[in-house]
Structures are given as C-alpha cells and as structure tokens.
Design an enzyme around this catalytic site. Sequence first.
Site, mmCIF file in Angstrom:
data_model
loop_
_atom_site.group_PDB
_atom_site.id
_atom_site.type_symbol
_atom_site.label_atom_id
_atom_site.label_comp_id
_atom_site.label_asym_id
_atom_site.label_seq_id
_atom_site.Cartn_x
_atom_site.Cartn_y
_atom_site.Cartn_z
ATOM 1 N N LYS A 13 2.490 33.311 17.490
ATOM 2 C CA LYS A 13 2.572 31.737 17.787
ATOM 3 C C LYS A 13 1.090 31.481 17.548
ATOM 4 C CE LYS A 13 2.713 32.936 22.883
ATOM 5 N NZ LYS A 13 2.845 34.562 22.580
ATOM 6 N N ARG A 89 3.840 29.841 30.983
ATOM 7 C CA ARG A 89 4.370 31.797 30.311
ATOM 8 C C ARG A 89 5.394 31.886 31.608
ATOM 9 N NH1 ARG A 89 0.284 33.215 26.267
ATOM 10 N NH2 ARG A 89 1.215 35.362 26.462
ATOM 11 N N ARG A 128 -3.905 44.787 15.054
ATOM 12 C CA ARG A 128 -4.366 43.664 15.511
ATOM 13 C C ARG A 128 -5.996 44.206 16.206
ATOM 14 N NH1 ARG A 128 -3.239 38.299 18.110
ATOM 15 N NH2 ARG A 128 -3.158 39.595 19.964
ATOM 16 N N ARG A 134 -9.185 44.194 19.888
ATOM 17 C CA ARG A 134 -8.958 42.958 21.440
ATOM 18 C C ARG A 134 -8.602 43.867 22.303
ATOM 19 N NH1 ARG A 134 -5.218 37.465 21.065
ATOM 20 N NH2 ARG A 134 -4.162 38.607 22.711
ATOM 21 N N ARG A 145 2.487 43.934 28.486
ATOM 22 C CA ARG A 145 2.544 42.377 27.982
ATOM 23 C C ARG A 145 4.279 42.720 28.191
ATOM 24 N NH1 ARG A 145 -1.909 42.294 23.779
ATOM 25 N NH2 ARG A 145 -0.995 40.467 23.107
HETATM 26 P P1 B4P Z 1 -0.905 36.380 17.021
HETATM 27 O O1 B4P Z 1 -0.478 35.270 16.387
HETATM 28 O O2 B4P Z 1 -2.067 36.365 17.407
HETATM 29 O O3 B4P Z 1 -0.372 36.421 18.623
HETATM 30 P P2 B4P Z 1 0.458 35.411 19.214
HETATM 31 O O4 B4P Z 1 1.903 35.641 20.066
HETATM 32 O O5 B4P Z 1 -0.155 34.456 19.657
HETATM 33 O O6 B4P Z 1 -0.206 36.872 21.280
HETATM 34 P P3 B4P Z 1 -0.050 37.068 22.474
HETATM 35 O O7 B4P Z 1 0.548 36.926 22.861
HETATM 36 O O8 B4P Z 1 -0.265 38.044 21.710
HETATM 37 O O9 B4P Z 1 -1.602 35.990 23.206
HETATM 38 P P4 B4P Z 1 -2.069 35.078 24.085
HETATM 39 O O10 B4P Z 1 -3.647 34.604 23.493
HETATM 40 O O11 B4P Z 1 -1.216 34.004 24.315
HETATM 41 O O12 B4P Z 1 0.022 37.986 16.017
HETATM 42 C C1 B4P Z 1 -0.003 39.083 16.834
HETATM 43 C C2 B4P Z 1 -0.508 39.766 15.002
HETATM 44 O O13 B4P Z 1 0.270 39.737 14.766
HETATM 45 C C3 B4P Z 1 -1.820 38.495 14.196
HETATM 46 O O14 B4P Z 1 -2.209 40.388 14.446
HETATM 47 C C4 B4P Z 1 -1.033 38.645 13.553
HETATM 48 O O15 B4P Z 1 -1.727 38.729 12.247
HETATM 49 C C5 B4P Z 1 -0.172 39.418 13.264
HETATM 50 N N1 B4P Z 1 0.968 38.984 12.721
HETATM 51 C C6 B4P Z 1 1.474 37.280 12.708
HETATM 52 N N2 B4P Z 1 2.395 36.409 12.329
HETATM 53 C C7 B4P Z 1 2.570 37.846 11.432
HETATM 54 C C8 B4P Z 1 3.492 37.903 10.666
HETATM 55 N N3 B4P Z 1 4.730 37.097 10.402
HETATM 56 N N4 B4P Z 1 3.914 39.173 10.422
HETATM 57 C C9 B4P Z 1 3.305 40.162 10.163
HETATM 58 N N5 B4P Z 1 1.904 39.693 11.238
HETATM 59 C C10 B4P Z 1 2.000 38.819 12.134
HETATM 60 O O16 B4P Z 1 -2.171 35.310 25.147
HETATM 61 C C11 B4P Z 1 -3.315 36.433 25.593
HETATM 62 C C12 B4P Z 1 -3.313 36.740 27.170
HETATM 63 O O17 B4P Z 1 -3.780 35.991 27.742
HETATM 64 C C13 B4P Z 1 -2.200 36.831 28.202
HETATM 65 O O18 B4P Z 1 -1.350 38.800 28.076
HETATM 66 C C14 B4P Z 1 -2.420 36.757 29.293
HETATM 67 O O19 B4P Z 1 -3.265 37.848 30.150
HETATM 68 C C15 B4P Z 1 -3.186 35.939 29.033
HETATM 69 N N6 B4P Z 1 -2.457 34.522 29.218
HETATM 70 C C16 B4P Z 1 -2.547 33.290 27.759
HETATM 71 N N7 B4P Z 1 -1.816 31.869 28.307
HETATM 72 C C17 B4P Z 1 -1.157 32.948 29.456
HETATM 73 C C18 B4P Z 1 -0.857 32.150 30.814
HETATM 74 N N8 B4P Z 1 -0.262 30.776 30.576
HETATM 75 N N9 B4P Z 1 -0.325 32.882 31.673
HETATM 76 C C19 B4P Z 1 -0.886 34.022 32.229
HETATM 77 N N10 B4P Z 1 -1.887 34.162 31.243
HETATM 78 C C20 B4P Z 1 -2.301 33.806 30.331
#
Ligand code: B4P
Length: 192
Positions: A13, A89, A128, A134, A145
């Site tokens: 995302k 979420r 990561r 992290r 998660r």
């Molecule tokens: P990211 O792009 O970082 O993943 P994400 O889906 O954005 O992140 P996530 O769900 O973990 O975290 P968030 O900050 O929203 O990619 C992950 C990894 O994969 C990276 O290393 C990237 O380089 C790699 N990657 C990406 N695309 C790739 C591809 N095509 N091929 C290979 N590798 C790839 O949330 C973190 C925490 O915050 C939650 O667990 C929760 O505790 C809290 N939180 C956030 N929003 C919340 C909400 N609305 N309600 C309640 N809690 C919340």
Amino acid sequence: MISIIFGPPGSGKGTQATRIEQEFKLRHLSTGDILRHEVALGTPTGKEAGRIMAAGDLVPDELIVDIVRGRLPEAEAEAAGVLLDGFPRTERQARALDTMLADEGHQADLVLALEVPEEALVERLLHRAEVEGRADDTREAIEERMREYHHLTEAVLRHYRQQGVTVEMIDGTGSPEQVFERIRRAIGISSR
Ligand code: B4P
C-alpha cells in the site's frame, strides 16, 4: 476525488501510494506513517499507539478516526484528491469516514485493493525487518497482523461493495513497477 488503497499488511500500500500520489497529484494520507511519526516524537498518542503496533494489533478506532478527522480537510484543500492508505481498517472506521465525507457532501470514489498470497506477504515483511528493523515486523507481530486483517479489515471491502463504491482488485505480485502499471490502468478505466 477520495480514493482508498487497501490490502493486507505488506501488500505494498505504502509503496504504491507514493507512486500514485506523484502520478495523479493526489495527497497521500497514511495512518501508519502518521502513527510512526507520533511514536518517534514520543507524544501521548505515540506512547499509546507504539505498544499496540509493536504487538501487531490495530490501534483503537476512536484514536485513528480523530487523527483522520483532524487531517482530512487540510489534505482535501491541498490537492485535487486524497489517497487514504491504511484507513479505514475496520467497518467502524469505514462508517466514520462515510459520515465525515457525507458532512461535506462527498463520498469515497474508488477502492484499489491489492491482492498478494500470504506466503509472499510474510516473506516481504521479514525481509523489511532485516532492512529497516520495524518494531512490528517480527514473526509473532506479523502473524497477529494477518489475523487482525482477516478478522476485522476484510469487512471493509464488503462495506464498500454494498455501498456501490467501485472496487478494483489489483494483482499485487511482481515488481513494484508491474503493480503500478496495473493500478494506472485500473484508475484510467474507472475514471472514464
Ligand atoms: P509496504 O508498502 O510498506 O506495505 P504496507 O501494505 O503499506 O504496510 P503495512 O500494512 O505493513 O503498514 P501500515 O503502515 O499501514 O510494503 C511492505 C514491504 O514489501 C516493504 O518492505 C516493501 O519494500 C515491500 N514491497 C512492496 N511492494 C513490493 C513488491 N511488488 N515486490 C516485492 N516487495 C515489495 O500499518 C502499520 C500498523 O499501524 C498496523 O499494523 C496498525 O497497528 C497501525 N495502523 C495503521 N493504520 C491503522 C488504522 N487505520 N487502524 C488501526 N491501526 C492502524
């Protein structure tokens, strides 16, 4: 235009939101980034959220909804559209967002939902962990998660489908460039 990028933890995302923001001139609002910033600053919100995030749990709906309510108007004023990343979420968060937008005569326009098999998600997050260290990328927190995602977050997609909002399912496997190309096509089709 209010768009939502949706998907399980590690689905990319944040990675894709940065590209979408640049290409489509949308303002990217990531609740994960906001929370990590609060944790780094050691604010009361950060102290409450940091512990919960490290365990892989979702922070309370009220806290997140207050954060978004406080930042959404400014984000909307700054650009032609907003891209919400990591929010909503839970179904409660989705309903709170509907109310916030309805108060301004708006509604969510588009949901981009990334699909990636769970083994690949776990692999990405463990990778990561090695690179960024992290706090929530430990094996235990990742399992929690994923559980929270199936238990609470998947319902958000049903919510928007029931509301008649366009939901574009995007294959999130392959390189970030390949995924972005699919997103670009999906946005092109839905805006016709
Ligand atoms: P990211 O792009 O970082 O993943 P994400 O889906 O954005 O992140 P996530 O769900 O973990 O975290 P968030 O900050 O929203 O990619 C992950 C990894 O994969 C990276 O290393 C990237 O380089 C790699 N990657 C990406 N695309 C790739 C591809 N095509 N091929 C290979 N590798 C790839 O949330 C973190 C925490 O915050 C939650 O667990 C929760 O505790 C809290 N939180 C956030 N929003 C919340 C909400 N609305 N309600 C309640 N809690 C919340």
